[in-house]
Design a protein around this motif. Structure first.
Motif: not given
Length: 164
Positions: A55-69
């Motif tokens: 429930h905390l996660i925005s529908e349009d979350l952007e997750f930038y990971h330096d190893k996983g993309g």
């Protein structure tokens, strides 16, 4: 007035603006976002109780990971947790927040709180049956939280500087 003087005035205004100061560790905002961090990681990442944090996660979350993309939505993010973090009980990743590293910075618009930046350092371990927990890496994180209709939503994540 020259460009240098304008820049100095802008910089001084930015530094003195109260919305850019770090929250104290006993403030309501700091404690709320620390709790959200615990739901994401202690409950979700470590114990695979995804329902505790989804429930905390925005529908349009952007997750930038330096190893996983890059991950660009809630559904893909939750699937990544299910399929990568929570798929093998025999070799389970565990995340621990480095004590004292968590910082929270409020974001204001016209004097009204609309979001916050949360940052810190965490350590990652592997838990295997009949073995001691062992550390695999450390990393830094920065989370952008937005206050949407009275609810905190994780909008942007930067996970970076992973080191073994």
């Amino acid at each position: 007035m020259n460009l240098k003087a304008l820049f100095l005035i802008f910089l001084m205004a930015l530094i003195s603006f109260p919305g850019f100061s770090q929250e104290t560790i006993d403030s309501e905002l700091y404690l709320t976002l620390k709790k959200n961090d615990s739901l994401l990681f202690a409950e979700g990442f470590n114990h695979c109780r995804i329902e505790a944090f989804e429930h905390l996660i925005s529908e349009d979350l952007e997750f930038y990971h330096d190893k996983g993309g890059l991950t660009t939505n809630k559904e893909d993010f939750l699937n990544n947790v299910r399929n990568n973090i929570c798929s093998s009980p025999d070799k389970k990743p565990i995340r621990k927040l480095v004590p004292g590293s968590l910082q929270v910075f409020p974001l204001y618009r016209n004097g009204e709180l609309y979001g916050a930046i949360q940052k810190g350092q965490h350590e990652f371990f592997i838990k295997e049956p009949d073995k001691e927990l062992y550390q695999t890496s450390t990393a830094l994180f920065t989370h952008l939280w937005l206050l949407v209709e009275g609810e905190w939503k994780l909008k942007r994540v930067l996970s970076y500087d992973h080191k073994n």
